[in-house]
Design a protein around this motif. Structure first.
Motif: not given
Length: 352
Positions: A4, A129, A132, A141, A200, A202
């Motif tokens: 990612r 979570r 993700r 995310l 989670g 990003d």
């Protein structure tokens, strides 16, 4: 590509060259999609939908499955945090959110609890979570929260407002109490956002929907300062997580927002991206900024206006295509297909 960190979205936030301009839309999980409306009907109410991790995950993934956007954003609401402080959030049909116990003065401010992100908003972290786990590996995310000033307007007014008279009155007549409220909300928001990263997320986004209603002095003292406090605290805990600040009607403050140390600025549709870019240079990425009303028109107009936004930004890295505010419920989903296809075709670069 499964990393990612190498996604178009995160590379654009770092102002690195990309093969094309990444695109996602604010409120991309929403009422314009028939699949969202079906899930919302199953949930029973908006609050039940946002509070159910499995259903929140479901609606977050829907626009990714339909359009393949280059980033996903958590389905939640900016008022979840004050709801966790005990103000009693509700949603009136046709009128929007309201609080059963709005703030009435300094004593109410000083009595506000500090929510525990894992206990009081644990359902949000569980949704992060699940999302993700359900997203394609390469799709970042975005976690988010409202700015302290924007959230405070609802806490003080009790609901949406046309003139924000009571909220502004607090800033002007009780500045010390207002600072305590902004600091309390900033600290709670920083902890809430940090927990989303740990679950989670990003990247992070802070929505300052009502920063534009303040005078320049009040904006700097209350809205900007509280956002700076959030950026500083999140940066200390998660230095590698990029932060986007979005202020509706805040074009005059772009340089100040860029000075916070954020990675990206959301720009609404009232300013050309060419002007925004000239003012902030290469310091931050720019996200935006198609007028959401364009999406209510014909496919031909959607395509032409999308190309106009790309041309306004011009060549070079650091652009994330988005609307200048959230997508509206009456939009034809097919127009979103046109938008995505146009942005991808018109921004394709051979030299990235």
């Amino acid at each position: 590509m499964t990393n990612r960190n190498d996604s178009l979205f995160l590379r654009a936030l770092r102002r690195e060259p990309t093969e094309r301009t990444p695109i996602w839309l604010m409120r991309q999980a929403g009422r314009y999609l028939p699949e969202y409306r079906a899930t919302r009907a199953r949930a029973g109410s908006f609050l039940d939908l946002a509070g159910n991790p499995e259903l929140a995950c479901e609606v977050t993934l829907q626009p990714i499955e339909r359009y393949g956007f280059d980033a996903s954003i958590l389905f939640s609401d900016i008022l979840i945090l004050p709801h966790a402080m005990g103000l009693g959030l509700g949603f009136a049909p046709g009128e929007g959110p309201y609080f059963e116990r709005p703030l009435t003065g300094p004593a109410d401010i000083d009595a506000l609890p500090m929510p525990d992100p894992l206990d009081d908003t644990g359902f949000v972290m569980q949704a992060v979570r699940l999302i993700r786990d359900g997203l394609p590996d390469q799709t970042p995310l975005i976690g988010f929260a409202g700015s302290p000033w924007t959230v405070a307007t609802y806490m003080i007014e009790g609901r949406s407002s046309k003139d924000f008279a009571r909220a502004k009155q607090l800033l002007l007549a009780e500045p010390e109490a207002a600072h305590r409220l902004m600091n309390h909300l900033a600290d709670a928001t920083a902890a809430y956002l940090s927990a989303q990263v740990e679950a989670g997320a990003d990247a992070l986004m802070v929505f300052d929907s009502w920063g534009g209603v303040l005078s320049p002095r009040l904006y700097r003292e209350f809205s900007l300062a509280s956002q700076q406090r959030i950026v500083d605290q999140v940066r200390e805990k998660h230095p590698a997580t990029p932060i986007i600040l979005f202020g509706k009607g805040c074009g005059q403050h772009l340089e100040l927002l860029a000075d916070t140390g954020c990675e990206g600025l959301g720009v609404d549709w009232t300013m050309d991206l060419s002007e925004a870019r000239a003012r902030v240079g290469h310091r931050v990425a720019l996200q935006g900024n198609l007028d959401p009303a364009v999406m209510l028109t014909s496919p031909e107009i959607v395509a032409a206006e999308a190309r106009r936004v790309l041309e306004s930004f011009g060549d070079g890295p650091g652009h994330i295509f988005n609307l200048g505010h959230g997508i509206t419920p009456a939009v034809d989903p097919d127009n979103v297909t046109v938008l995505v296809e146009t942005v991808r075709a018109a921004s394709a670069r051979q030299d990235a």
